[in-house]
Motif scaffolding. Structure first.
Motif, PDB file in Angstrom:
ATOM      1  N   UNK A   1      21.498  47.664  -4.331  1.00 25.59           N
ATOM      2  CA  UNK A   1      22.232  46.994  -3.036  1.00 25.59           C
ATOM      3  C   UNK A   1      21.568  45.835  -2.233  1.00 25.59           C
ATOM      4  N   UNK A   2      20.505  45.168  -2.902  1.00 23.54           N
ATOM      5  CA  UNK A   2      19.759  44.246  -2.460  1.00 23.54           C
ATOM      6  C   UNK A   2      19.336  43.428  -3.670  1.00 23.54           C
ATOM      7  N   UNK A   3      17.922  43.554  -3.832  1.00 24.59           N
ATOM      8  CA  UNK A   3      17.478  42.486  -4.976  1.00 24.59           C
ATOM      9  C   UNK A   3      16.454  43.414  -5.877  1.00 24.59           C
ATOM     10  N   UNK A   4      16.914  43.443  -7.196  1.00 24.83           N
ATOM     11  CA  UNK A   4      15.936  44.129  -8.092  1.00 24.83           C
ATOM     12  C   UNK A   4      14.417  43.610  -8.128  1.00 24.83           C
ATOM     13  N   UNK A   5      14.064  42.285  -8.182  1.00 21.27           N
ATOM     14  CA  UNK A   5      13.017  41.661  -8.381  1.00 21.27           C
ATOM     15  C   UNK A   5      12.053  41.817  -7.286  1.00 21.27           C
ATOM     16  N   UNK A   6      12.659  41.938  -5.973  1.00 15.83           N
ATOM     17  CA  UNK A   6      11.527  42.191  -4.998  1.00 15.83           C
ATOM     18  C   UNK A   6      10.766  43.468  -5.031  1.00 15.83           C
ATOM     19  N   UNK A   7      10.910  44.728  -5.764  1.00 17.81           N
ATOM     20  CA  UNK A   7      10.515  45.742  -6.376  1.00 17.81           C
ATOM     21  C   UNK A   7      10.096  46.392  -4.914  1.00 17.81           C
ATOM     22  N   UNK A   8      11.031  46.858  -4.236  1.00 15.15           N
ATOM     23  CA  UNK A   8      10.797  47.604  -3.040  1.00 15.15           C
ATOM     24  C   UNK A   8      11.843  49.047  -3.148  1.00 15.15           C
ATOM     25  N   UNK A   9      11.301  49.903  -2.116  1.00 13.21           N
ATOM     26  CA  UNK A   9      11.777  51.099  -2.318  1.00 13.21           C
ATOM     27  C   UNK A   9      11.116  52.094  -1.178  1.00 13.21           C
ATOM     28  N   UNK A  10      11.619  53.199  -0.998  1.00 10.39           N
ATOM     29  CA  UNK A  10      11.029  53.977  -0.283  1.00 10.39           C
ATOM     30  C   UNK A  10      10.935  55.422  -0.753  1.00 10.39           C
ATOM     31  N   UNK A  11      10.138  56.625  -0.538  1.00 11.25           N
ATOM     32  CA  UNK A  11      10.094  57.907  -0.623  1.00 11.25           C
ATOM     33  C   UNK A  11      10.083  58.596   0.661  1.00 11.25           C
ATOM     34  N   UNK A  12      11.115  59.608   0.736  1.00 15.24           N
ATOM     35  CA  UNK A  12      10.757  60.585   1.890  1.00 15.24           C
ATOM     36  C   UNK A  12      10.291  61.805   1.376  1.00 15.24           C
ATOM     37  N   UNK A  13       8.996  62.340   1.902  1.00 17.09           N
ATOM     38  CA  UNK A  13       8.175  63.380   1.169  1.00 17.09           C
ATOM     39  C   UNK A  13       7.929  64.327   2.170  1.00 17.09           C
ATOM     40  N   UNK A  14       8.083  65.742   1.645  1.00 16.74           N
ATOM     41  CA  UNK A  14       7.666  66.890   2.305  1.00 16.74           C
ATOM     42  C   UNK A  14       6.260  66.684   2.534  1.00 16.74           C
ATOM     43  N   UNK A  15       5.535  67.194   3.755  1.00 17.09           N
ATOM     44  CA  UNK A  15       4.230  66.788   3.928  1.00 17.09           C
ATOM     45  C   UNK A  15       3.453  67.392   3.295  1.00 17.09           C
ATOM     46  N   UNK A  16       3.930  68.787   2.262  1.00 11.57           N
ATOM     47  CA  UNK A  16       2.946  69.475   1.640  1.00 11.57           C
ATOM     48  C   UNK A  16       2.460  68.793   0.412  1.00 11.57           C
ATOM     49  N   UNK A  17       3.394  67.364  -0.072  1.00 14.05           N
ATOM     50  CA  UNK A  17       3.025  66.656  -1.086  1.00 14.05           C
ATOM     51  C   UNK A  17       2.514  65.301  -0.709  1.00 14.05           C
ATOM     52  N   UNK A  18       2.534  65.171   0.469  1.00 15.44           N
ATOM     53  CA  UNK A  18       2.473  63.491   0.741  1.00 15.44           C
ATOM     54  C   UNK A  18       1.246  62.773   0.348  1.00 15.44           C
ATOM     55  N   UNK A  19       0.099  63.907   0.593  1.00 14.99           N
ATOM     56  CA  UNK A  19      -1.148  63.190   0.333  1.00 14.99           C
ATOM     57  C   UNK A  19      -1.312  63.050  -1.144  1.00 14.99           C
ATOM     58  N   UNK A  20      -0.935  63.860  -2.246  1.00 14.47           N
ATOM     59  CA  UNK A  20      -0.830  63.924  -3.295  1.00 14.47           C
ATOM     60  C   UNK A  20      -0.337  62.620  -3.800  1.00 14.47           C
ATOM     61  N   UNK A  21       1.002  62.437  -3.134  1.00 13.49           N
ATOM     62  CA  UNK A  21       1.513  61.245  -3.667  1.00 13.49           C
ATOM     63  C   UNK A  21       0.996  59.973  -3.105  1.00 13.49           C
ATOM     64  N   UNK A  22       0.361  59.922  -1.862  1.00 17.12           N
ATOM     65  CA  UNK A  22      -0.330  58.889  -1.527  1.00 17.12           C
ATOM     66  C   UNK A  22      -1.448  58.643  -2.301  1.00 17.12           C
ATOM     67  N   UNK A  23      -2.149  59.466  -2.860  1.00 13.60           N
ATOM     68  CA  UNK A  23      -3.527  59.068  -3.824  1.00 13.60           C
ATOM     69  C   UNK A  23      -2.858  58.322  -5.104  1.00 13.60           C
ATOM     70  N   UNK A  24      -1.646  58.932  -5.503  1.00 16.85           N
ATOM     71  CA  UNK A  24      -1.280  58.372  -6.837  1.00 16.85           C
ATOM     72  C   UNK A  24      -0.861  56.892  -6.480  1.00 16.85           C
ATOM     73  N   UNK A  25      -0.199  56.788  -5.485  1.00  9.77           N
ATOM     74  CA  UNK A  25       0.180  55.404  -4.953  1.00  9.77           C
ATOM     75  C   UNK A  25      -1.133  54.473  -4.908  1.00  9.77           C
TER      76      UNK A  25
END
Ligand SMILES: Cc1ncc(COP(=O)(O)O)c(C=O)c1O
Length: 489
Positions: free
Chosen positions: A315-339
């Motif tokens: 609904x915007x522009x694919x080439x910007x490569x932008x998005x977001x996650x909403x994550x349960x706190x129990x997995x937030x740290x692991x996903x941040x490390x992966x990022x």
């Protein structure tokens, strides 16, 4: 092969021979994906001991499986499942590769691409936002950014999410470089090799690739017209004890199917009962063309088990490569490390420009423009399909989104149709792209994202003509369809 063994139960009172019972149950496991390609069956002796039957009984069962090419015997090594070879990464065309691999002239009727064409991009407004950021932030716009994301952007997307009914705080929000990265981060951060991910059948190819790349065991569960099959889902959950379920509950890609409220509720309950996480890919909730808004699953997530992914590509522009996650706190740290280990952070300049763009009201205006344009294309497409497709082409009218999923008559192969359509400058996405194993060979996905409104009529007439030609149907057959579609999946 513990899954096969676990399932096999022999009924001593049955009139069916024991070897047939064993053959049938292993076959069911193979066909349902629980026993996967290249998995080794237990040796004849081990299986015989386990089931307390004569070795000849097992040999007979294995022979039958081999005859049907479901397994393959390798001398000196064992018996291996020979069915459902996963679509390997090299073989898998990402959807838009369909169009990248062919020359698209301005006259090509493009039902293949599921991303908006560049003429719909709000370039002028985004340029204003970019220049504002450059004037305001100067060099700060180009430094390393917080890996979790630019705080004001996280606040802005948090507001968008709350508008949809999702309860979240900034600490739950992780900015990502596109939804594809989000899926990859979840696969990388949360899955151990060999763990099971359940996906819908059919599903989005990019997600399958991400799961395969982490050596996950991918098991697909059939879709029904109102969402994933709950019986098949619960069966697969019990058999595989998955870590993750990946779903698109609204306007699913490729089928366009949306889950009912009850099904959404039920899979949330199942995630709590069987202790797995849900990855919700909400790539397109904005495009509801019915009276009901498309509510994300995350809204009902009382057990905090849903990882929610939102892309800005559709609904915007694919080439910007932008998005977001909403994550349960129990997995937030692991996903941040992966990022962090993937790309440190998403482009600071683009995050800032997006935040500016969202705060000026330009976002809502652009959304209106896109929704109006897509609504017209959507209804045009639905009308044309209803009136021009031969009766034996099955489809289900979605309630929104960009995709229409057609099931061709059995004798018609989507690749063959693709070739003859391409010769006439019409392209679509063959269904094979959307299966982890054993694709349905006679489904196609038609998308309205990039096709011009004025091309839809000619495109559907041409496609229906090609189908009729291939089926050798009478071209003069009355085109009006008697009645609206029957369920197809
Ligand atoms: C269902 C789905 N999820 C995710 C993506 C990837 O989106 P992004 O461009 O944000 O990486 C796509 C792209 O086509 C998609 O169809």
């Amino acid at each position: 092969m513990k899954n096969c063994i676990k399932q096999i139960s022999l009924d001593d009172h049955s009139t069916e021979h024991r070897y047939m019972q064993i053959y049938r149950q292993i076959k069911e496991s193979i066909l349902s994906g629980l026993c996967q390609y290249e998995e080794r069956l237990p040796s004849v002796r081990a299986m015989a001991a386990l089931l307390q039957v004569n070795a000849v009984t097992i040999v007979k069962a294995y022979d039958l499986l081999e005859k049907e090419k479901l397994v393959r015997k390798v001398t000196g090594s064992g018996t291996y499942v020979d069915y459902g070879r996963p679509v390997v990464v090299e073989d898998t065309l990402m959807e838009d590769d369909v169009q990248r691999s062919v020359f698209i002239s301005p006259d090509t009727i493009n039902f293949a691409s599921a991303t908006p064409s560049p003429d719909l991009f709000p370039v002028r407004d985004f340029k204003t936002a970019l220049l504002e950021v450059l004037d305001r932030d100067q060099g700060y716009a180009f430094g390393y950014q917080d890996p979790k994301g630019y705080e004001p952007l996280r606040t802005a997307v948090g507001k968008m999410a709350k508008h949809l009914g999702i309860q979240c705080e900034n600490e739950n929000i992780q900015i990502i470089s596109g939804a594809q990265q989000g899926i990859d981060l979840v696969a990388k951060g949360l899955l151990y090799p060999g763990e099971t991910v359940l996906i819908e059948r059919p599903s989005y190819g990019g997600a399958m690739q991400a799961f395969f790349s982490r050596n996950a065991r991918v098991v697909d569960v059939p879709l029904e017209p109102d969402g994933i099959s709950l019986d098949a889902l619960e069966f697969s959950i019990r058999e595989t004890r998955p870590r993750l379920l990946y779903v698109m509950p609204n306007f699913q890609n490729p089928t366009g199917i949306s889950y009912t409220h009850d099904k959404k509720k039920k899979i949330i309950e199942l995630s709590e009962k069987y202790n797995f996480l849900i990855l919700e890919d909400d790539y397109l909730n904005e495009l509801s063309f019915s009276d009901e808004p498309a509510a994300p699953l995350k809204v009902m997530d009382q057990h905090d088990r849903v990882i929610y992914i939102k892309s800005f590509s559709k609904m915007f522009m694919p080439g910007l490569r932008l998005g977001y996650l909403i994550v349960p706190m129990r997995v937030a740290e692991k996903l941040l490390a992966a990022k962090q280990s993937s790309d440190i952070s998403t482009s600071g300049l683009l995050q800032r420009a997006l935040e500016r763009y969202l705060s000026t009201g330009a976002w809502e205006q652009n959304l209106q423009v896109l929704c109006n344009e897509y609504r017209q294309r959507f209804h045009r497409m639905a009308w044309m399909l209803e009136h021009y497709m031969p009766n034996n082409v099955k489809f289900l009218k979605p309630t929104g989104g960009l995709n229409f999923w057609l099931k061709l008559p059995d004798q018609l192969n989507s690749q063959m149709l693709y070739k003859s359509a391409m010769e006439r400058q019409l392209i679509f996405a063959p269904g094979e792209l959307f299966y982890a194993r054993k694709p349905d060979e006679n489904c196609i996905r038609l998308s309205i994202a990039a096709v011009k409104f004025s091309q839809i009529e000619a495109g559907i007439k041409l496609l229906s003509q090609l189908i009729r030609l291939r089926l050798k149907l009478d071209q003069k057959e009355t085109p009006l369809r008697a009645e609206y579609r029957d369920p197809i999946l």
